[in-house]
Design a protein around this motif. Sequence first.
Motif, PDB file in Angstrom:
ATOM      1  N   UNK A   1       0.786  -1.203   0.160  1.00 44.89           N
ATOM      2  CA  UNK A   1      -0.076   0.065  -0.094  1.00 44.89           C
ATOM      3  C   UNK A   1       0.877   1.467   0.097  1.00 44.89           C
ATOM      4  N   UNK A   2       2.077   1.254   0.772  1.00 44.73           N
ATOM      5  CA  UNK A   2       2.766   2.378   0.580  1.00 44.73           C
ATOM      6  C   UNK A   2       3.268   2.559  -0.914  1.00 44.73           C
ATOM      7  N   UNK A   3       3.802   1.671  -1.311  1.00 43.00           N
ATOM      8  CA  UNK A   3       4.372   1.892  -2.869  1.00 43.00           C
ATOM      9  C   UNK A   3       3.131   2.452  -3.912  1.00 43.00           C
ATOM     10  N   UNK A   4       1.965   1.845  -3.596  1.00 42.92           N
ATOM     11  CA  UNK A   4       0.962   2.301  -4.412  1.00 42.92           C
ATOM     12  C   UNK A   4       0.405   3.710  -4.141  1.00 42.92           C
ATOM     13  N   UNK A   5       0.339   4.274  -2.737  1.00 41.74           N
ATOM     14  CA  UNK A   5       0.094   5.473  -2.494  1.00 41.74           C
ATOM     15  C   UNK A   5       1.009   6.318  -3.109  1.00 41.74           C
ATOM     16  N   UNK A   6       2.311   6.184  -2.819  1.00 42.20           N
ATOM     17  CA  UNK A   6       3.213   7.053  -3.350  1.00 42.20           C
ATOM     18  C   UNK A   6       3.322   7.214  -4.886  1.00 42.20           C
ATOM     19  N   UNK A   7       2.983   6.117  -5.463  1.00 42.63           N
ATOM     20  CA  UNK A   7       3.031   6.161  -6.985  1.00 42.63           C
ATOM     21  C   UNK A   7       1.764   7.076  -7.264  1.00 42.63           C
ATOM     22  N   UNK A   8       0.532   6.950  -6.662  1.00 41.14           N
ATOM     23  CA  UNK A   8      -0.478   7.709  -7.057  1.00 41.14           C
ATOM     24  C   UNK A   8      -0.411   9.030  -6.661  1.00 41.14           C
ATOM     25  N   UNK A   9       0.384   9.453  -5.587  1.00 39.46           N
ATOM     26  CA  UNK A   9       0.616  11.293  -5.288  1.00 39.46           C
ATOM     27  C   UNK A   9       1.392  11.435  -6.540  1.00 39.46           C
ATOM     28  N   UNK A  10       2.337  10.630  -6.843  1.00 39.19           N
ATOM     29  CA  UNK A  10       3.635  11.393  -7.848  1.00 39.19           C
ATOM     30  C   UNK A  10       2.716  11.374  -9.137  1.00 39.19           C
ATOM     31  N   UNK A  11       1.939  10.411  -9.378  1.00 39.27           N
ATOM     32  CA  UNK A  11       1.098  10.591 -10.832  1.00 39.27           C
ATOM     33  C   UNK A  11      -0.022  11.643 -11.021  1.00 39.27           C
ATOM     34  N   UNK A  12      -0.695  12.005  -9.584  1.00 37.24           N
ATOM     35  CA  UNK A  12      -1.645  12.809  -9.530  1.00 37.24           C
ATOM     36  C   UNK A  12      -1.387  14.226  -9.242  1.00 37.24           C
ATOM     37  N   UNK A  13      -0.250  14.216  -8.593  1.00 37.43           N
ATOM     38  CA  UNK A  13      -0.051  15.611  -8.013  1.00 37.43           C
ATOM     39  C   UNK A  13       1.426  15.834  -8.516  1.00 37.43           C
ATOM     40  N   UNK A  14       1.778  16.526  -9.438  1.00 31.93           N
ATOM     41  CA  UNK A  14       3.164  16.900 -10.053  1.00 31.93           C
ATOM     42  C   UNK A  14       3.907  17.503  -9.087  1.00 31.93           C
ATOM     43  N   UNK A  15       5.325  17.106  -9.182  1.00 32.04           N
ATOM     44  CA  UNK A  15       6.340  17.664  -8.281  1.00 32.04           C
ATOM     45  C   UNK A  15       6.959  18.990  -8.645  1.00 32.04           C
ATOM     46  N   UNK A  16       6.824  19.181  -9.935  1.00 31.46           N
ATOM     47  CA  UNK A  16       7.697  20.397 -10.641  1.00 31.46           C
ATOM     48  C   UNK A  16       6.246  21.263 -11.172  1.00 31.46           C
ATOM     49  N   UNK A  17       6.882  22.556 -11.403  1.00 32.53           N
ATOM     50  CA  UNK A  17       5.985  23.564 -12.127  1.00 32.53           C
ATOM     51  C   UNK A  17       5.673  22.854 -13.603  1.00 32.53           C
ATOM     52  N   UNK A  18       6.772  22.543 -13.968  1.00 27.85           N
ATOM     53  CA  UNK A  18       6.652  22.112 -15.508  1.00 27.85           C
ATOM     54  C   UNK A  18       5.535  20.956 -15.627  1.00 27.85           C
ATOM     55  N   UNK A  19       5.611  20.049 -14.863  1.00 22.69           N
ATOM     56  CA  UNK A  19       4.756  18.879 -14.870  1.00 22.69           C
ATOM     57  C   UNK A  19       3.133  19.351 -14.311  1.00 22.69           C
TER      58      UNK A  19
END
Length: 156
Positions: A128-146
Amino acid sequence: MAYAESSQTERKRPRLSEPEEEKPFLQHATLYFDDGNVILRAGWTLFCVHKSLLSKHSPVFRDLFEQPHGRFRGLLHVEMGETPEEVEAVVNVIYDGLRIDIKELTVETFPTLANILRMATRYKIPRPCEDIIARIRAEWPATLAQHDARESEFRA
């Protein structure tokens, strides 16, 4: 006469503490199984669950169950240090096949997801940790360009 009344009240022993009103335990509505073999207590909430299932998915639960604990209602009784909501989150993830059933990641659903991530991390349940982190990275971009790229996708 006033002296006699005051001397009688002074002779009484002071109460050390008021008797505490005992709260009844609350069985969790969906995580209290009749055939469970361990009771987890969080606050006044009881979870009657299956030790083997929790132990299979969490080395922390496995180690916890190997320690000596008392008995309650004839079953192994473990007092948890977490809130009922936190225990519910981690036990639900285990019983739901390590899946997270949150359809959309929003400001409203994020606290629930964060609670699951925190508890899955604490109890060393990696999937679940891996799934949640992957989902956050996919849905909430980490950079302004993303972020800008994602916004342009929504506008198109």
